[in-house]
Enzyme design. Structure first.
Site, PDB file in Angstrom:
ATOM      1  N   SER A 227       4.495   6.865   0.942  1.00 24.64           N
ATOM      2  CA  SER A 227       5.057   6.024  -0.120  1.00 24.64           C
ATOM      3  C   SER A 227       6.299   6.702  -0.688  1.00 24.64           C
ATOM      4  O   SER A 227       6.459   7.930  -0.593  1.00 24.64           O
ATOM      5  CB  SER A 227       4.040   5.823  -1.245  1.00 24.64           C
ATOM      6  OG  SER A 227       4.638   5.267  -2.404  1.00 24.64           O
ATOM      7  N   TYR A 240      -2.354   8.846  -7.157  1.00 20.43           N
ATOM      8  CA  TYR A 240      -1.903   8.150  -5.948  1.00 20.43           C
ATOM      9  C   TYR A 240      -0.687   8.852  -5.352  1.00 20.43           C
ATOM     10  O   TYR A 240      -0.622   9.098  -4.137  1.00 20.43           O
ATOM     11  CB  TYR A 240      -1.557   6.710  -6.317  1.00 20.43           C
ATOM     12  CG  TYR A 240      -0.865   5.912  -5.230  1.00 20.43           C
ATOM     13  CD1 TYR A 240      -1.594   5.314  -4.209  1.00 20.43           C
ATOM     14  CD2 TYR A 240       0.521   5.735  -5.238  1.00 20.43           C
ATOM     15  CE1 TYR A 240      -0.961   4.561  -3.218  1.00 20.43           C
ATOM     16  CE2 TYR A 240       1.160   4.992  -4.262  1.00 20.43           C
ATOM     17  CZ  TYR A 240       0.409   4.410  -3.255  1.00 20.43           C
ATOM     18  OH  TYR A 240       1.047   3.677  -2.280  1.00 20.43           O
TER      19      TYR A 240
END
Length: 335
Positions: A227, A240
């Site tokens: 990400s 995350y």
């Protein structure tokens, strides 16, 4: 007939034969989904900022893990737009989180490029998964559905074994499934929630990859979904983001090991993409309203727009690409 007339006739005959041969050779390159042969369709040039949903978005929320089929607007995974070109003919792929979002887009693209595909997903995601399985089979490829929770090590081993057996082998692994939950403060993240995120995003990737490698022949590819948060962590996604940084690091290190086996390992680091992850706790309602609007493109990406990267990294065309992280974030963030 005069000699010069005979010569002209021969030239016309040979030209006609050449055109026919060229058309015959080129035809397979234009085979699209469903096995139908069509003339090449070149999309017209257009401003990439337009033609896709853009903020503000309707306020919406779903319980984890969320369904793409209930989103408004529904994400574009390439269901009607992706056109294959036989780049993965005969390949065997396992994709975690293949029911929706980026995993679904990769599954559709892989099938239309000629691969058989197994997808893993949570039982609650069955409605989305059924749609993907139907799309893959409609394209004439083998589709295998393997629901289950990848937080369990035994299931991860079983997942790989089932996929390889059903597909008749395994040469593409896409570790894509992930958990993302928004928290304004670290003080709000319980140990249980922290453990849930790490097991889904990191432990499962480790277990599945470890089980898959012995089954993968030379020329295989492993693709992990990282990400933009690996490089530019959002303040509300600290747990995350740390897992995504670890995924990028894991991919680079593993690539050095796997080169000896002839297996390439890469990662993709998406920016804001319109997926069920966002509406099922991944973003606050306030952030969701303007989701993707902060990028130079002024909108989030659609899963169909990132699928070509997963195709390239899986295909033999990417034979010298390993240990890399590919970004797609609308002009903001790294890499």
């Amino acid at each position: 007939m005069k000699p010069n007339e005979i010569s002209a006739s021969r030239r016309k005959l040979m030209q006609g034969a050449a055109v026919t041969l060229a058309a015959t050779v080129a035809a397979p390159a234009f085979a699209q989904s469903g096995g139908a042969e069509q003339a090449p369709s070149v999309p017209p040039l257009r401003d990439p900022k337009s033609g896709y949903p853009r903020p503000p978005f309707k306020a919406q929320t779903q319980p984890w893990p969320g369904l793409a089929g209930k989103m408004d607007p529904r994400p574009d995974h390439g269901e009607t737009s992706y056109r294959g070109n036989n780049r993965l003919a005969g390949r065997k792929a396992l994709i975690t989180g293949g029911d929706s979002g980026i995993g679904r887009a990769a599954a559709i693209a892989y099938a239309r490029e000629g691969a058989d595909v197994a997808i893993n997903y949570l039982p609650d995601e069955e409605p989305d998964a059924r749609e993907v399985i139907e799309l893959i089979r409609k394209d004439g490829r083998k589709a295998v559905a393997i629901p289950g929770d990848i937080r369990n090590e035994a299931f991860c081993r079983e997942l790989v074994e089932k996929a390889a057996k059903a597909l008749g082998g395994l040469d593409i692994l896409v570790n894509n499934a992930g958990r993302q939950q928004s928290h304004d403060s670290i003080l709000e993240i319980s140990t249980e929630q922290f453990d849930w995120t790490l097991k889904t995003n990191l432990y499962a990737m480790f277990w599945i990859t470890k089980a898959a490698i012995p089954l993968m022949p030379e020329g295989s590819a492993i693709i992990n979904t990282a990400s933009v948060n690996a490089y530019d962590p959002s303040e509300n996604l600290v747990d995350y983001a740390m897992t995504k940084a670890a995924i990028a690091n894991f991919s680079k290190g593993l690539a050095k090991q796997m080169a000896k086996r002839g297996i390439r390992v890469n990662a993709v680091a998406p920016g804001p993409f319109w997926t069920a992850l966002q509406v099922s706790g991944g973003q606050t309602l306030e952030k969701l309203k303007d989701f993707g609007g902060e990028t130079p493109m002024e909108r989030p990406g659609q899963p169909a727009e990132i699928a070509p990267i997963y195709v390239l990294l899986a295909s033999t065309e990417g034979s010298y690409i390993t240990g890399q992280v590919f970004g797609a974030s609308g002009g903001k963030g790294q890499p």
